[in-house]
Write a protein that holds these residues in place. Sequence first.
Motif, PDB file in Angstrom:
ATOM      1  N   ILE A   1      11.181 -12.710  36.244  1.00 46.10           N
ATOM      2  CA  ILE A   1      12.241 -13.461  36.804  1.00 46.10           C
ATOM      3  C   ILE A   1      11.796 -14.714  37.700  1.00 46.10           C
ATOM      4  N   LYS A   2      10.555 -14.401  38.333  1.00 46.12           N
ATOM      5  CA  LYS A   2       9.976 -15.242  39.091  1.00 46.12           C
ATOM      6  C   LYS A   2       9.414 -16.210  38.228  1.00 46.12           C
ATOM      7  N   ASP A   3       8.777 -16.120  36.747  1.00 47.51           N
ATOM      8  CA  ASP A   3       8.358 -17.035  35.842  1.00 47.51           C
ATOM      9  C   ASP A   3       9.550 -18.050  35.556  1.00 47.51           C
ATOM     10  N   MET A   4      10.768 -17.386  35.282  1.00 46.99           N
ATOM     11  CA  MET A   4      11.862 -18.350  34.995  1.00 46.99           C
ATOM     12  C   MET A   4      12.374 -19.032  36.014  1.00 46.99           C
ATOM     13  N   GLU A   5      12.232 -18.571  37.473  1.00 48.39           N
ATOM     14  CA  GLU A   5      12.475 -19.453  38.456  1.00 48.39           C
ATOM     15  C   GLU A   5      11.535 -20.560  38.679  1.00 48.39           C
ATOM     16  N   ARG A   6      10.459 -20.328  38.392  1.00 41.27           N
ATOM     17  CA  ARG A   6       9.268 -21.540  38.495  1.00 41.27           C
ATOM     18  C   ARG A   6       9.752 -22.631  37.433  1.00 41.27           C
TER      19      ARG A   6
END
Length: 235
Positions: free
Chosen positions: A88-93
């Motif tokens: 999810i953090k990768d998608m947010e970045r």
Amino acid sequence: MASQELAQKLQRRLQLEESGAAVAEGEAEAARAGEEAAERDCLTGSAGAELSAKLCRRQHINEGAAQPRRAAVFNPYTEFKEFSRRQIKDMERMFRLYDSGRDGYIDLMELKLMMEKLGAPQTHLGLKNMIKEVDEDFDGKLSFREFLLIFHKAAAGELEEDSGLLTLAKLSEIDVSIEGVKGAKNFFEAKAQALSSASKFEAEIKAEQDERKREEEERKHRRAAFRELKSAFTQ
């Protein structure tokens, strides 16, 4: 003579007041008629209230008269449980990278740039269709939640082979990229099973906390070494 003139003035005043009241009543009736007409325009005969509301909002959006909706606060970690915190953090970045307007949305032009950067440029109509597939509030752009829906649908095998959204998911640096629809579905099912327990989720949080502590300790050591070096030169 004076009494006759006074009587005429009083009669004229009475006529003016009656005329004003009639005009006011006519205006009120016209306003009520306008409200009823607006209500009739927003209702669709046998359609239910929910469908009518959606049709009305779609019409208002097309006419440019729709009021912006208050964004609902959501927790991506609880709503999209098939993904790990790191995913999810990768998608947010990735979302923030292409949200060049910094308004919390990816609009048509920003999506165009994203697809070009990923090496899969789309036509104007293709871009609009991509947004339409996950555009829940019909605002013509992607919120972060709608962006996550792209990967959710890719993981569930709900996107067609020729879908621009599937192309986006496959070309991104997130794990859905090289598996294809069937492989992506199996991959995320395995991920969901592996990350379903609370202990695994807590372990990820603890790992992040430990990483932050380690970085803080390194900063402290660097500051101490710098102070020691500085004192050696000042003696």
